[in-house]
Design a protein around this motif. Structure first.
Motif, PDB file in Angstrom:
ATOM      1  N   ALA A   1       0.880  -1.169   0.000  1.00  0.00           N
ATOM      2  CA  ALA A   1       0.000   0.000   0.000  1.00  0.00           C
ATOM      3  C   ALA A   1       0.919   1.221   0.000  1.00  0.00           C
ATOM      4  CB  ALA A   1      -0.855  -0.036   1.271  1.00  0.00           C
ATOM      5  N   PRO A   2       0.374   2.441  -0.080  1.00  0.00           N
ATOM      6  CA  PRO A   2       1.247   3.613   0.081  1.00  0.00           C
ATOM      7  C   PRO A   2       2.027   3.479   1.389  1.00  0.00           C
ATOM      8  CG  PRO A   2      -0.890   4.294  -0.702  1.00  0.00           C
ATOM      9  CD  PRO A   2      -1.003   2.813  -0.399  1.00  0.00           C
TER      10      PRO A   2
ATOM     11  N   THR B   1      -1.878  -3.736  11.592  1.00  0.00           N
ATOM     12  CA  THR B   1      -1.288  -4.518  10.515  1.00  0.00           C
ATOM     13  C   THR B   1       0.154  -4.056  10.305  1.00  0.00           C
ATOM     14  OG1 THR B   1      -1.365  -5.092   8.154  1.00  0.00           O
ATOM     15  CG2 THR B   1      -2.197  -2.935   8.745  1.00  0.00           C
ATOM     16  N   ALA B   2       0.974  -4.963   9.835  1.00  0.00           N
ATOM     17  CA  ALA B   2       2.372  -4.623   9.528  1.00  0.00           C
ATOM     18  C   ALA B   2       2.535  -4.576   8.015  1.00  0.00           C
ATOM     19  CB  ALA B   2       3.312  -5.654  10.138  1.00  0.00           C
ATOM     20  N   ALA B   3       1.992  -3.473   7.449  1.00  0.00           N
ATOM     21  CA  ALA B   3       2.140  -3.191   6.012  1.00  0.00           C
ATOM     22  C   ALA B   3       1.332  -4.116   5.107  1.00  0.00           C
ATOM     23  CB  ALA B   3       3.619  -3.249   5.597  1.00  0.00           C
ATOM     24  N   MET B   4       0.353  -4.814   5.714  1.00  0.00           N
ATOM     25  CA  MET B   4      -0.455  -5.731   4.898  1.00  0.00           C
ATOM     26  C   MET B   4      -1.947  -5.417   5.036  1.00  0.00           C
ATOM     27  SD  MET B   4       1.897  -7.630   3.659  1.00  0.00           S
ATOM     28  CE  MET B   4       1.164  -9.104   3.024  1.00  0.00           C
ATOM     29  N   PRO B   5      -2.339  -4.173   4.847  1.00  0.00           N
ATOM     30  CA  PRO B   5      -3.763  -3.848   5.050  1.00  0.00           C
ATOM     31  C   PRO B   5      -4.687  -4.641   4.132  1.00  0.00           C
ATOM     32  CG  PRO B   5      -2.606  -1.991   4.028  1.00  0.00           C
ATOM     33  CD  PRO B   5      -1.560  -2.951   4.457  1.00  0.00           C
ATOM     34  N   SER B   6      -4.302  -4.771   2.852  1.00  0.00           N
ATOM     35  CA  SER B   6      -5.204  -5.489   1.927  1.00  0.00           C
ATOM     36  C   SER B   6      -5.112  -6.994   2.145  1.00  0.00           C
ATOM     37  CB  SER B   6      -4.846  -5.137   0.487  1.00  0.00           C
ATOM     38  OG  SER B   6      -3.483  -5.453   0.237  1.00  0.00           O
TER      39      SER B   6
ATOM     40  N   TYR C   1      -4.181   0.640  12.777  1.00  0.00           N
ATOM     41  CA  TYR C   1      -2.796   1.108  12.636  1.00  0.00           C
ATOM     42  C   TYR C   1      -2.057   0.259  11.595  1.00  0.00           C
ATOM     43  CZ  TYR C   1      -3.609   3.444  17.131  1.00  0.00           C
ATOM     44  OH  TYR C   1      -4.106   4.232  18.151  1.00  0.00           O
ATOM     45  N   ASP C   2      -1.470   0.907  10.619  1.00  0.00           N
ATOM     46  CA  ASP C   2      -0.517   0.247   9.735  1.00  0.00           C
ATOM     47  C   ASP C   2       0.860   0.735  10.170  1.00  0.00           C
ATOM     48  OD1 ASP C   2       0.084   0.013   6.101  1.00  0.00           O
ATOM     49  OD2 ASP C   2       1.226  -0.660   7.853  1.00  0.00           O
ATOM     50  N   VAL C   3       1.635  -0.152  10.779  1.00  0.00           N
ATOM     51  CA  VAL C   3       2.913   0.269  11.374  1.00  0.00           C
ATOM     52  C   VAL C   3       4.084   0.083  10.420  1.00  0.00           C
ATOM     53  CG1 VAL C   3       2.094  -0.227  13.710  1.00  0.00           C
ATOM     54  CG2 VAL C   3       3.327  -2.003  12.435  1.00  0.00           C
ATOM     55  N   GLY C   4       3.790  -0.313   9.178  1.00  0.00           N
ATOM     56  CA  GLY C   4       4.881  -0.580   8.230  1.00  0.00           C
ATOM     57  C   GLY C   4       5.394  -2.004   8.407  1.00  0.00           C
ATOM     58  N   ILE C   5       6.483  -2.321   7.697  1.00  0.00           N
ATOM     59  CA  ILE C   5       7.011  -3.690   7.791  1.00  0.00           C
ATOM     60  C   ILE C   5       7.785  -3.791   9.092  1.00  0.00           C
ATOM     61  CG2 ILE C   5       8.301  -5.500   6.600  1.00  0.00           C
ATOM     62  CD1 ILE C   5       7.979  -3.987   4.017  1.00  0.00           C
ATOM     63  N   ALA C   6       7.024  -3.915  10.177  1.00  0.00           N
ATOM     64  CA  ALA C   6       7.649  -3.801  11.511  1.00  0.00           C
ATOM     65  C   ALA C   6       6.897  -4.712  12.472  1.00  0.00           C
ATOM     66  CB  ALA C   6       7.606  -2.351  11.967  1.00  0.00           C
ATOM     67  N   GLU C   7       6.974  -6.003  12.213  1.00  0.00           N
ATOM     68  CA  GLU C   7       6.186  -6.971  12.985  1.00  0.00           C
ATOM     69  C   GLU C   7       6.582  -6.979  14.462  1.00  0.00           C
ATOM     70  OE1 GLU C   7       7.563  -7.568  10.064  1.00  0.00           O
ATOM     71  OE2 GLU C   7       5.903  -8.110   8.741  1.00  0.00           O
TER      72      GLU C   7
ATOM     73  N   PRO D   1      -6.324  -5.006  21.426  1.00  0.00           N
ATOM     74  CA  PRO D   1      -5.688  -4.974  20.103  1.00  0.00           C
ATOM     75  C   PRO D   1      -5.781  -6.310  19.370  1.00  0.00           C
ATOM     76  CG  PRO D   1      -4.027  -5.150  21.806  1.00  0.00           C
ATOM     77  CD  PRO D   1      -5.341  -5.040  22.517  1.00  0.00           C
ATOM     78  N   PHE D   2      -6.171  -6.259  18.091  1.00  0.00           N
ATOM     79  CA  PHE D   2      -6.097  -7.412  17.186  1.00  0.00           C
ATOM     80  C   PHE D   2      -4.891  -7.175  16.288  1.00  0.00           C
ATOM     81  CE2 PHE D   2      -9.913 -10.160  17.437  1.00  0.00           C
ATOM     82  CZ  PHE D   2     -10.554  -9.514  18.494  1.00  0.00           C
ATOM     83  N   CYS D   3      -3.811  -7.863  16.596  1.00  0.00           N
ATOM     84  CA  CYS D   3      -2.539  -7.692  15.871  1.00  0.00           C
ATOM     85  C   CYS D   3      -2.515  -8.721  14.748  1.00  0.00           C
ATOM     86  CB  CYS D   3      -1.391  -7.896  16.840  1.00  0.00           C
ATOM     87  SG  CYS D   3       0.220  -7.483  16.166  1.00  0.00           S
ATOM     88  N   ALA D   4      -3.000  -8.286  13.565  1.00  0.00           N
ATOM     89  CA  ALA D   4      -3.239  -9.228  12.461  1.00  0.00           C
ATOM     90  C   ALA D   4      -2.004  -9.334  11.586  1.00  0.00           C
ATOM     91  CB  ALA D   4      -4.429  -8.756  11.635  1.00  0.00           C
ATOM     92  N   ILE D   5      -1.278 -10.430  11.775  1.00  0.00           N
ATOM     93  CA  ILE D   5      -0.030 -10.653  11.031  1.00  0.00           C
ATOM     94  C   ILE D   5      -0.060 -12.080  10.496  1.00  0.00           C
ATOM     95  CG2 ILE D   5       2.484 -10.782  11.202  1.00  0.00           C
ATOM     96  CD1 ILE D   5       2.378  -8.750  13.466  1.00  0.00           C
ATOM     97  N   TYR D   6       0.302 -12.233   9.216  1.00  0.00           N
ATOM     98  CA  TYR D   6       0.374 -13.577   8.642  1.00  0.00           C
ATOM     99  C   TYR D   6       1.218 -14.470   9.548  1.00  0.00           C
ATOM    100  CZ  TYR D   6      -1.029 -11.774   3.939  1.00  0.00           C
ATOM    101  OH  TYR D   6      -1.681 -11.217   2.875  1.00  0.00           O
ATOM    102  N   SER D   7       0.891 -15.741   9.604  1.00  0.00           N
ATOM    103  CA  SER D   7       1.657 -16.692  10.403  1.00  0.00           C
ATOM    104  C   SER D   7       3.162 -16.587  10.120  1.00  0.00           C
ATOM    105  CB  SER D   7       1.177 -18.117  10.106  1.00  0.00           C
ATOM    106  OG  SER D   7       2.084 -19.076  10.571  1.00  0.00           O
ATOM    107  N   THR D   8       3.521 -16.566   8.859  1.00  0.00           N
ATOM    108  CA  THR D   8       4.953 -16.547   8.516  1.00  0.00           C
ATOM    109  C   THR D   8       5.628 -15.250   8.936  1.00  0.00           C
ATOM    110  OG1 THR D   8       6.567 -16.929   6.742  1.00  0.00           O
ATOM    111  CG2 THR D   8       4.627 -15.653   6.168  1.00  0.00           C
TER     112      THR D   8
END
Ligand code: TPP
Ligand code: DXP
Ligand code: MG
Length: 637
Positions: free
Chosen positions: A183-184, A342-347, A363-369, A386-393
């Motif tokens: 995303a932007p 989300t960590a840069a994965m909003p979509s 919050y989109d915190v960027g690629i900062a898991e 907080p729902f910290c939605a991050i892909y398993s990997t």
């Protein structure tokens, strides 16, 4: 207009490219861009980022003596032009398919891929490793890392730069700034880079010897010379990098070969310290449908080259990620304490839907898991949900924060983990294979896995209601199985599974979305006179001890099934049974997990065949446990 002789056909490797005249490289880049567009139109994959680095890729392979000079790409999703130029053009239309090329750089695939990638922000650290190996071994090669502006939002990039600057090692980092992540971009860093790249003149090159300046095209030289006269009063583009010990060069037009090549030749010939070359590019460059799209065609399905229209089949069932987001929105409508991260994965997580509904609670915190997890811990510590939605990997990147900041302090952070299990075309780097094992060993953690999309709605509601400590729930990439969705999620009893179908002889205890295959397997077994119970464990932690005891006591065979690595759900069940003294000789129990290997990309159903986690494999496991393996062939039909 004379018809130009195609050049790309004669370029199999960079050595061929380096035989061309500089004034032929523009045509080569145009042909390369067309080839990448055509190839991805039939394979699908990552398009925008590769289009943005066509000229950069040509320039790098022209200036540097690859593969002796090491070229390390960050993430690697932009490496399709690189693959075309490094002996893989014939196979480029096998990208991301079973038996085909990986969609990222991969050591085993080519000597031109010195380092594998896919998770962001590893390139500088890896490149520094190559540079120090060179120094230890007395070699003279160059080492180049190419990292995007989005990946520069990851802390690991600074760890690498900090160490490189401290060591003063000769290293070239090219920052590919296209002002886009998926995303932007978000964060102060992207604003900083935007300022640097927005100057009217390309920044003068400070501290690099005069001989560098005179190598530039006269027009550019004059501009830079003027810029030098203004001294550092202008917005300096490189202070941050210079403070980290890097020479900063740029910003340079990353599509202008007349700018790129002399600059790269000069930094190549510099003999001291690390250099950061800031190039400004456009994601999706040269393909209007990509340039005009919001995500610049970051990830695309197969598409029609002329129109840019993607061939996305109609979904048979709602995607898990959208089911999650809609369920979360429903919970958040009732509870103002719920926030999304989300960590840069909003979509990819579909939290973009949540953000539309609650702009100030997402919050989109960027690629900062790592930061995302501890940020969530802070929010939870003071009363938020907080729902910290991050892909398993990608949650692997934040693991210590999960242990140290969340689980140990028993903070009520919710972890929706999408892309659990095998993910298909992205291959092993993106498989959500390990979260059951890496989370299930943590005290205080509650683990759930959705057997289908309706269960995901219930688990989202359960997570919203659960405030006793951390809770994680996993679900797979892609579409659900088409079950009816509940209007409102039901709060599940923590640690309780469910019987999906009653049988007598065989019990299949499924954890997660292999449930559909477990039901198919039970149908096969019933058809052959073997009555089978199917249970959905729902929880890997705490285990449903009563359910497990019941299955073990009333069935001859018990098989556990999970789309996770060894050391996960099945191991927890065996551990429990051993502790209860129920693992006696008479019990026929088998655990079915992902195999202890990394499975290359393919269609997910094919990967599950390789993993032996489809219905026929469950049947086969049961039959072998019953000593009836000979019948398996018939059963498999
Ligand atoms: C640790 C990690 N988190 C998230 C991702 C998902 N991801 C892949 S590419 C990307 C954006 C990268 O942006 P940038 O580095 O600017 O490259 P560009 O696509 O703009 O060329 C993200 C977030 C990832 N690969 N690795
Ligand atoms: C390159 C990268 O890491 C992302 O683009 C990733 O490929 C997205 O995966 P999904 O397509 O599963 O969202
Ligand atoms: Mg970018």
């Amino acid at each position: 207009m004379p018809v130009e002789t195609p050049l790309l056909d004669a370029v199999k490797y960079p050595a061929d490219l380096r035989k061309l005249e500089k004034n032929q490289l523009r045509q080569l880049a145009d042909e390369l861009r067309a080839e990448v567009i055509d190839a991805v139109s039939v394979t699908g994959g990552h398009l925008g980022s590769g289009l943005g680095v066509v000229e950069l890729t040509v320039a790098i392979h022209y200036v540097f003596n690859t593969p002796d000079d090491r070229l390390v790409w960050d993430v690697g999703h932009q490496c399709y032009p690189h693959k075309v130029l490094t002996g893989r053009r014939e196979r480029i239309r096998t990208l991301r398919q079973g038996g085909g090329l990986s969609g990222f750089t991969k050591r085993a695939e080519s000597e031109y891929d010195p380092f594998g990638a896919a998770h962001a922000a590893t390139s500088i650290s890896a490149a520094l490793g190559f540079a120090r190996a060179r120094d230890h071994l007395g070699r003279k090669n160059n080492v180049v890392a190419v990292i995007g502006d989005g990946s520069m939002s990851a802390g690991m990039a600074y760890e690498g730069m900090n160490n490189a600057g401290h060591l003063g090692t000769r290293l070239i980092v090219i920052l590919n700034d296209n002002d886009m992540s998926i995303a932007p971009p978000v964060g102060a860093m992207s604003a900083y880079l935007a300022r640097a790249a927005s100057g009217k003149l390309y920044q003068g090159v400070r501290k690099i010897s005069k001989q560098f300046m005179k190598r530039l095209p006269p027009a550019l030289y004059d501009k830079l010379a003027k810029a030098e006269e203004y001294g550092r009063a202008m917005v300096t583009g490189g202070t941050l990098f210079e403070e980290l010990g890097f020479y900063y060069v740029g910003p340079i037009d990353g599509h202008n070969l007349d700018h790129l090549i002399p600059v790269l030749e000069n930094v190549r010939d510099m003999d001291d310290g690390p250099v950061l070359v800031h190039v400004v590019t456009k994601k999706g460059k040269g393909y209007p449908p990509a340039e005009q799209s919001a995500d610049k065609y970051h990830g695309v399905a197969k598409f029609d080259v002329v129109s840019g229209k993607q061939h996305k089949g109609a979904p048979n069932a709602p995607a898990y990620q959208k089911v999650f987001a809609k369920a979360l929105i429903k919970e958040a409508e009732k509870d103002p304490l719920i926030v999304g991260i989300t960590a840069a994965m909003p979509s990819g997580t579909s939290l973009d839907l949540f953000a539309e509904a609650f702009p100030d609670r997402c919050y989109d915190v960027g690629i900062a898991e790592q930061h995302a997890v501890t940020f969530a811990a802070g929010l939870a510590a003071d009363g938020m949900k907080p729902f910290c939605a991050i892909y398993s990997t990608f949650l692997q990147r934040g693991y210590d924060s999960v242990v140290h900041d969340v689980a140990l302090q028993n903070l009520p952070v919710r972890f929706p983990m999408d892309r659990a299990g095998l993910v298909g075309a992205d291959g092993p780097t993106h498989a959500g294979a390990f979260d059951i094992a890496y989370l299930g060993c943590l005290p205080n953690m509650v683990l759930m896995a959705a057997g289908d999309e309706a269960e995901l709605v219930h688990m989202t509601a359960t997570a919203a209601a659960y405030d006793e400590g951390p809770i994680a729930f996993r679900y797979p990439r892609g579409e659900g199985v088409g079950v009816e969705l509940p209007e409102q999620g039901r709060i599940l009893e923590i640690g309780k599974g469910r019987i999906v179908r009653e049988g007598t002889k065989v019990a299949i205890l499924s954890y997660g979305a292999r449930l559909a295959e477990a039901i198919k397997a039970a149908d096969s077994l019933e058809a052959h006179g073997l009555s089978a119970t199917v249970a959905d464990a729902r929880f890997a932690k705490p285990l449903d001890h009563d359910l497990i005891r019941q299955l073990v006591r009333h069935h001859e065979v018990v098989v556990t099934v999970e789309e996770g690595s060894v050391g996960g759900f099945g191991a927890f069940v065996l551990h429990f049974l051993a502790g209860e003294g129920l693992l006696d000789a008479g019990l026929k129990i088998r655990t079915m997990t992902l195999p202890d290997v990394y499975i290359d990309q393919d269609k997910p159903e094919k990967m599950y065949d390789v993993a032996r986690l489809n219905a026929p494999h469950i049947v086969e496991t049961v039959m072998k446990a019953l000593g009836r393996s000979a019948e398996v062939v018939n059963l498999r039909g």
